[in-house]
Design an enzyme around this catalytic site. Structure first.
Site, mmCIF file in Angstrom:
data_model
loop_
_atom_site.group_PDB
_atom_site.id
_atom_site.type_symbol
_atom_site.label_atom_id
_atom_site.label_comp_id
_atom_site.label_asym_id
_atom_site.label_seq_id
_atom_site.Cartn_x
_atom_site.Cartn_y
_atom_site.Cartn_z
ATOM 1 N N ASP A 197 0.908 -1.727 0.021
ATOM 2 C CA ASP A 197 -0.234 0.061 0.016
ATOM 3 C C ASP A 197 1.266 1.552 0.206
ATOM 4 O O ASP A 197 0.566 2.281 -0.878
ATOM 5 C CB ASP A 197 -0.609 0.343 1.253
ATOM 6 C CG ASP A 197 -1.602 -1.042 1.219
ATOM 7 O OD1 ASP A 197 -2.092 -1.617 0.151
ATOM 8 O OD2 ASP A 197 -2.377 -0.638 1.992
ATOM 9 N N ASP B 193 -5.348 -4.443 -6.757
ATOM 10 C CA ASP B 193 -5.145 -6.184 -6.741
ATOM 11 C C ASP B 193 -5.756 -6.827 -6.284
ATOM 12 O O ASP B 193 -5.985 -8.339 -6.265
ATOM 13 C CB ASP B 193 -3.218 -6.137 -6.113
ATOM 14 C CG ASP B 193 -3.389 -5.365 -4.355
ATOM 15 O OD1 ASP B 193 -4.854 -4.899 -4.655
ATOM 16 O OD2 ASP B 193 -2.317 -5.282 -4.117
ATOM 17 N N ASP C 154 -2.171 5.406 -2.612
ATOM 18 C CA ASP C 154 -1.651 4.656 -2.311
ATOM 19 C C ASP C 154 -0.900 3.832 -3.506
ATOM 20 O O ASP C 154 -1.824 3.249 -4.358
ATOM 21 C CB ASP C 154 -2.851 3.547 -1.790
ATOM 22 C CG ASP C 154 -3.518 4.306 -0.403
ATOM 23 O OD1 ASP C 154 -3.248 5.317 0.084
ATOM 24 O OD2 ASP C 154 -4.436 2.817 0.571
ATOM 25 N N HIS D 19 -7.841 -0.249 -3.894
ATOM 26 C CA HIS D 19 -6.469 -0.764 -4.513
ATOM 27 C C HIS D 19 -7.111 -1.964 -5.517
ATOM 28 O O HIS D 19 -8.166 -2.677 -5.241
ATOM 29 C CB HIS D 19 -5.820 -1.437 -3.482
ATOM 30 C CG HIS D 19 -5.326 -1.078 -1.963
ATOM 31 N ND1 HIS D 19 -4.350 -1.324 -1.267
ATOM 32 C CD2 HIS D 19 -5.412 0.374 -1.870
ATOM 33 C CE1 HIS D 19 -4.671 -0.841 -0.235
ATOM 34 N NE2 HIS D 19 -4.980 1.167 -0.913
ATOM 35 N N CYS E 117 -0.102 -7.608 -1.573
ATOM 36 C CA CYS E 117 -0.563 -6.723 -0.399
ATOM 37 C C CYS E 117 0.251 -6.791 0.502
ATOM 38 O O CYS E 117 1.297 -5.898 0.879
ATOM 39 C CB CYS E 117 -1.804 -6.625 0.198
ATOM 40 S SG CYS E 117 -4.032 -6.904 -0.631
HETATM 41 O O1 DAV Z 1 -11.645 -6.444 -3.460
HETATM 42 O O2 DAV Z 1 -11.929 -5.825 -0.908
HETATM 43 C C1 DAV Z 1 -8.981 -5.372 -1.342
HETATM 44 C C2 DAV Z 1 -7.156 -4.989 -1.996
HETATM 45 C C3 DAV Z 1 -6.378 -5.126 -0.379
HETATM 46 N N1 DAV Z 1 -4.988 -3.565 -0.709
HETATM 47 C C4 DAV Z 1 -11.279 -5.797 -1.949
HETATM 48 C C5 DAV Z 1 -9.923 -4.890 -2.287
#
Ligand code: DAV
Length: 375
Positions: free
Chosen positions: A108, A246, A195, A244, A350
């Site tokens: 992040d 990813d 981020d 995010h 992550c």
């Molecule tokens: O689908 O909650 C999570 C991404 C965390 N880096 C989600 C995204």
């Protein structure tokens, strides 16, 4: 001492050196303008804050240590951050909050682009000092690699002007989806914010998710900071919590991306991928109906994989459909148990940050198609 080189241009070239986070002292931060964004209405985390229960920290750390061992057994160098006591107040001239977050998800905050690691200007006040956990590593890389560029984006002020007040009052999922599609987010355009986990690195092109944690000014800053790159803005209207990229849009190897079928990249923004022979396929469904307790992220952490090289990938051990899809796509799949780590900040992608992947800065998109570029 092993020679140290910092260099990574994408998420799939052969991984040689990586940072794996730690769960120690992780807190559930108190509510603040930007974090309300992340906590779903029916979440068990509402009204709770403070240090996470010790036994959950220990279980998460066991899984993180196991990930680190798994990578080391394959000859990959692994470094770990130095956690600080996150259960402390943060006071700046512009804001104060009574606890911080943690250092389980280095992805992040640390953005590796070539020979550079850039600390991101994150929008959560509770994450303002998270970079300190990586400071000892950054100092060491600086001493060991004469070409390492140790960088920090402008520190945001995070006054109330950086957030729309009342953004989450009485908000329904339908309204969230409408706002995601309309690019109307809790963070304002007052100052550059992003981020690192919103930035997808594909050689000369950086695709940034415009969402709750990354604004347009952040992307403009990235474009000026990386003048030899092409910075693009993408968004995923099906995502009520766009934080995010990813667990939404994940490249597996050159020419192949899995896209969360509930968060489809709009047609207009797909053109640059289709026009350069990239295939976008739907990710397999998650194996679980619910995230584990006290977890910020959705069940789509199933697709938050860590790629070792063009033929090898780590995926969460209980995600049977995702494991099966990766196998079908021709990968050797390494199952890694990670669900106890999820609540601490996400999945396998992550929980890691690239230090070295073998390979150069490829041009995967020689056919630039207008529609996504930031200028
Ligand atoms: O689908 O909650 C999570 C991404 C965390 N880096 C989600 C995204």
């Amino acid at each position: 001492m092993a020679a140290t080189t910092i260099c990574s241009w994408n998420d799939f070239d052969p991984l040689q050196h990586v940072i794996v986070g730690r769960a120690d002292h992780t807190c559930i931060p108190p509510s603040e303008p930007a974090t309300e964004a992340k906590v779903p209405k029916d979440s068990d985390m509402h009204g709770l804050w403070g240090p996470r229960p010790l036994e959950t920290v220990e279980r998460a750390n066991a899984e993180l240590d196991n990930l680190a061992n798994t990578l080391e057994q394959r000859g990959i160098r692994v470094d770990r951050p130095t956690p600080i006591q996150w259960n402390q107040a943060v006071i700046t001239p512009d804001f104060h909050t009574t606890a911080m977050f943690g250092c389980m998800p280095p992805r992040d905050v640390l953005l590796t682009v070539g020979r550079e690691i850039l600390c991101a200007p994150m929008s959560f006040r509770c994450r303002y000092f998270e970079y300190l956990a990586y400071h000892p590593l950054m100092q060491r890389y600086f001493d060991e690699d004469p070409l390492f560029r140790w960088e920090q984006a402008p520190r945001p002020r995070l006054t109330d002007a950086s957030y729309q007040s009342g953004y989450f009052d009485e908000i329904t999922i339908e309204e969230r989806l409408r706002r995601t599609a309309a690019l109307d987010f809790v963070t304002t355009e007052h100052e550059p914010l992003f981020d690192a986990a919103d930035i997808l690195r594909l050689g000369q092109d950086l695709f940034c998710q415009h969402g709750l944690t990354t604004n347009r000014r952040g992307m403009q800053w990235l474009q000026r900071h990386f003048p030899d790159h092409r910075v693009h803005s993408v968004n995923f209207p099906g995502d009520p919590y766009p934080i995010h990229i990813d667990a939404t849009f994940v490249p597996l190897r050159p020419g192949l991306i899995i896209n969360n079928p509930q968060r489809r990249l709009p047609d207009e923004q797909r053109k640059i991928f289709a026009g350069n022979d990239w295939q976008i396929v739907n990710a397999a469904p998650p194996a679980h109906q619910q995230p584990p307790p006290l977890c910020y992220s959705s069940v789509w952490l199933s697709m938050n994989v860590l790629i070792i090289d063009h033929k090898t990938v780590c995926a969460e051990a209980s995600e049977v459909y995702q494991l099966e899809q990766l196998d079908r796509l021709g990968f050797e799949v390494i199952p890694v148990p990670f669900r106890h780590a999820y609540p601490f900040g996400g999945g396998l992608h992550c929980a890691t940050a690239d230090v070295l992947r073998r390979g150069g800065c490829d041009d995967f998109f020689p056919n630039q198609i207008p529609g996504t570029r930031i200028n």
